[in-house]
Design a protein around this motif. Structure first.
Motif, PDB file in Angstrom:
ATOM      1  N   VAL A  71      38.755  41.307  54.845  1.00  7.67           N
ATOM      2  CA  VAL A  71      38.557  42.376  55.829  1.00  7.67           C
ATOM      3  C   VAL A  71      39.692  43.397  55.745  1.00  7.67           C
ATOM      4  N   GLY A  72      40.925  42.912  55.630  1.00  5.46           N
ATOM      5  CA  GLY A  72      42.057  43.822  55.484  1.00  5.46           C
ATOM      6  C   GLY A  72      41.955  44.662  54.225  1.00  5.46           C
ATOM      7  N   ALA A  73      41.475  44.048  53.132  1.00  7.62           N
ATOM      8  CA  ALA A  73      41.286  44.777  51.878  1.00  7.62           C
ATOM      9  C   ALA A  73      40.207  45.847  52.030  1.00  7.62           C
ATOM     10  N   TYR A  74      39.149  45.521  52.797  1.00  7.96           N
ATOM     11  CA  TYR A  74      38.109  46.522  53.068  1.00  7.96           C
ATOM     12  C   TYR A  74      38.686  47.735  53.806  1.00  7.96           C
ATOM     13  N   ASP A 115      44.755  51.225  37.031  1.00  5.45           N
ATOM     14  CA  ASP A 115      44.305  51.965  35.854  1.00  5.45           C
ATOM     15  C   ASP A 115      44.490  51.156  34.576  1.00  5.45           C
ATOM     16  N   LYS A 116      45.555  50.363  34.526  1.00  4.73           N
ATOM     17  CA  LYS A 116      45.862  49.586  33.320  1.00  4.73           C
ATOM     18  C   LYS A 116      44.941  48.387  33.168  1.00  4.73           C
ATOM     19  N   HIS A 117      44.642  47.715  34.259  1.00  5.22           N
ATOM     20  CA  HIS A 117      43.913  46.445  34.174  1.00  5.22           C
ATOM     21  C   HIS A 117      42.458  46.537  34.631  1.00  5.22           C
ATOM     22  N   GLY A 118      42.066  47.664  35.237  1.00  5.09           N
ATOM     23  CA  GLY A 118      40.676  47.825  35.631  1.00  5.09           C
ATOM     24  C   GLY A 118      40.279  46.939  36.805  1.00  5.09           C
ATOM     25  N   ALA A 119      39.000  46.594  36.864  1.00  7.14           N
ATOM     26  CA  ALA A 119      38.463  45.860  38.010  1.00  7.14           C
ATOM     27  C   ALA A 119      39.142  44.516  38.229  1.00  7.14           C
ATOM     28  N   ILE A 120      39.551  43.850  37.117  1.00 10.74           N
ATOM     29  CA  ILE A 120      40.163  42.530  37.249  1.00 10.74           C
ATOM     30  C   ILE A 120      41.489  42.608  37.998  1.00 10.74           C
ATOM     31  N   SER A 121      42.064  43.810  38.101  1.00 10.16           N
ATOM     32  CA  SER A 121      43.339  43.963  38.805  1.00 10.16           C
ATOM     33  C   SER A 121      43.210  43.624  40.284  1.00 10.16           C
ATOM     34  N   THR A 122      42.010  43.739  40.839  1.00  9.71           N
ATOM     35  CA  THR A 122      41.834  43.385  42.242  1.00  9.71           C
ATOM     36  C   THR A 122      41.937  41.874  42.450  1.00  9.71           C
ATOM     37  N   PHE A 123      41.718  41.116  41.367  1.00 12.96           N
ATOM     38  CA  PHE A 123      41.943  39.668  41.417  1.00 12.96           C
ATOM     39  C   PHE A 123      43.409  39.346  41.161  1.00 12.96           C
ATOM     40  N   ILE A 124      43.920  39.827  40.021  1.00 10.72           N
ATOM     41  CA  ILE A 124      45.301  39.516  39.640  1.00 10.72           C
ATOM     42  C   ILE A 124      46.279  40.088  40.661  1.00 10.72           C
ATOM     43  N   GLY A 125      45.979  41.296  41.160  1.00 13.80           N
ATOM     44  CA  GLY A 125      46.882  41.953  42.102  1.00 13.80           C
ATOM     45  C   GLY A 125      47.085  41.173  43.387  1.00 13.80           C
ATOM     46  N   ARG A 126      46.109  40.355  43.776  1.00 15.71           N
ATOM     47  CA  ARG A 126      46.249  39.547  44.994  1.00 15.71           C
ATOM     48  C   ARG A 126      47.320  38.473  44.844  1.00 15.71           C
ATOM     49  N   LEU A 127      47.756  38.208  43.611  1.00 12.78           N
ATOM     50  CA  LEU A 127      48.738  37.160  43.361  1.00 12.78           C
ATOM     51  C   LEU A 127      50.143  37.715  43.170  1.00 12.78           C
ATOM     52  N   ILE A 128      50.286  39.042  43.212  1.00 14.58           N
ATOM     53  CA  ILE A 128      51.561  39.671  42.890  1.00 14.58           C
ATOM     54  C   ILE A 128      52.138  40.379  44.106  1.00 14.58           C
ATOM     55  N   PRO A 129      53.345  40.024  44.531  1.00  3.50           N
ATOM     56  CA  PRO A 129      53.991  40.692  45.663  1.00  3.50           C
ATOM     57  C   PRO A 129      54.148  42.180  45.401  1.00  3.50           C
ATOM     58  N   ALA A 130      54.096  42.976  46.480  1.00  6.33           N
ATOM     59  CA  ALA A 130      54.229  44.436  46.442  1.00  6.33           C
ATOM     60  C   ALA A 130      52.974  45.112  45.900  1.00  6.33           C
ATOM     61  N   ILE A 131      52.121  44.376  45.190  1.00  4.58           N
ATOM     62  CA  ILE A 131      50.843  44.908  44.720  1.00  4.58           C
ATOM     63  C   ILE A 131      49.715  44.410  45.612  1.00  4.58           C
ATOM     64  N   PHE A 149      34.260  44.494  43.711  1.00  2.00           N
ATOM     65  CA  PHE A 149      35.506  44.492  44.482  1.00  2.00           C
ATOM     66  C   PHE A 149      35.566  43.281  45.405  1.00  2.00           C
ATOM     67  N   THR A 150      34.470  42.996  46.076  1.00  2.00           N
ATOM     68  CA  THR A 150      34.421  41.874  47.020  1.00  2.00           C
ATOM     69  C   THR A 150      34.630  40.546  46.304  1.00  2.00           C
ATOM     70  N   ILE A 151      33.968  40.361  45.167  1.00  2.00           N
ATOM     71  CA  ILE A 151      34.082  39.102  44.427  1.00  2.00           C
ATOM     72  C   ILE A 151      35.512  38.872  43.952  1.00  2.00           C
ATOM     73  N   PHE A 152      36.103  39.876  43.292  1.00  2.00           N
ATOM     74  CA  PHE A 152      37.447  39.718  42.736  1.00  2.00           C
ATOM     75  C   PHE A 152      38.492  39.579  43.840  1.00  2.00           C
ATOM     76  N   THR A 153      38.335  40.345  44.917  1.00  2.00           N
ATOM     77  CA  THR A 153      39.291  40.264  46.025  1.00  2.00           C
ATOM     78  C   THR A 153      39.225  38.901  46.701  1.00  2.00           C
ATOM     79  N   THR A 154      38.022  38.415  46.927  1.00  2.00           N
ATOM     80  CA  THR A 154      37.847  37.108  47.562  1.00  2.00           C
ATOM     81  C   THR A 154      38.435  35.992  46.708  1.00  2.00           C
ATOM     82  N   LEU A 155      38.156  36.023  45.409  1.00  2.00           N
ATOM     83  CA  LEU A 155      38.678  34.982  44.517  1.00  2.00           C
ATOM     84  C   LEU A 155      40.202  35.018  44.467  1.00  2.00           C
ATOM     85  N   GLY A 156      40.786  36.223  44.360  1.00  2.00           N
ATOM     86  CA  GLY A 156      42.240  36.338  44.317  1.00  2.00           C
ATOM     87  C   GLY A 156      42.889  35.857  45.607  1.00  2.00           C
ATOM     88  N   ALA A 157      42.310  36.275  46.738  1.00  2.00           N
ATOM     89  CA  ALA A 157      42.848  35.846  48.028  1.00  2.00           C
ATOM     90  C   ALA A 157      42.701  34.345  48.212  1.00  2.00           C
TER      91      ALA A 157
END
Length: 219
Positions: A71-74, A115-131, A149-157
């Motif tokens: 929800v916060g990501a939304y 821009d560098k990692h594309g859609a998968i960044s919404t997954f990986i980014g959930r694991l990285i502080p400051a991102i 966006f929802t799938i990758f964000t949910t999985l990362g979170a």
């Protein structure tokens, strides 16, 4: 201004699924709030049965935390989608943005990462502080497909909250309640490195899959 100890004490006294969800909504939006002082203590209380609020189950804590993070990501996604890139950067440069611990450099960092990692960044980014908190903003700016966006964000979170829950469970077996906040703060740096390690592993797997040659089809 309330300190981390004040917030921590309030959470311990009123711990509930609703508070886990609410605090994780805040943590995942542009308002700075560390998830490390929400999920581990909640799971600690669930395992040790010491909470002043309602009794909780660890797995439900993880689900509520993940739902709150989504929800916060939304909030960030739609804010960026509706107002556009120029307004996002004006907010980052404003006094209100700085009060929320957001500045132009942080938004640029999140955007470059996206821009560098594309859609998968919404997954990986959930694991990285400051991102983690800001990766949803470039996703909104670029009008990323909401379903993806929802799938990758949910999985990362979910992955991150499981890591936090495991820490809370482990602390419940080794740390007395009066030392819980100190222990959470102590292991916060380890969580940071753990998140970065998970991110690197995910990137390596993605790169390996991209470079891996597919077997030739048989005619």
């Amino acid at each position: 201004m309330p300190t981390a100890a004040d917030i921590f004490g309030f959470f311990i006294e009123h711990a509930s699924y609703a508070f886990v969800f609410l605090f994780m909504v805040i943590e995942s939006s542009f308002i700075p709030f560390p998830s490390e002082v929400v999920v581990p203590p909640a799971v600690y209380l669930a395992c040790a049965d010491l909470g002043g609020g309602e009794a909780m189950e660890p797995w439900l804590v993880v689900i509520c935390a993940t739902a709150g993070a989504l929800v916060g990501a939304y909030i960030n996604y739609y804010m960026a989608l509706w107002v556009g890139r120029p307004i996002v950067y004006k907010f980052a440069e404003s006094k209100l943005g700085h009060a929320c611990l957001i500045d132009r450099a942080k938004v640029e960092k999140a955007e470059m990462y996206f821009d560098k990692h594309g859609a998968i960044s919404t997954f990986i980014g959930r694991l990285i502080p400051a991102i983690r908190q800001l990766i949803s903003i470039p996703a909104g700016i670029s009008r990323m497909n909401l379903g993806v966006f929802t799938i990758f964000t949910t999985l990362g979170a979910l992955v991150w909250n499981i890591v936090l829950a495991l820490l809370g469970w482990w602390l419940s077996t080794t740390v007395p309640p009066e030392n819980l906040l100190t222990a959470v703060e102590k292991y916060n740096s380890y969580l940071t490195w753990g998140g970065l390690t998970l991110g690197v592993v995910c990137v390596m797997i993605i790169i390996r899959n991209i470079l891996k040659k597919r077997p030739a089809s048989v005619n």
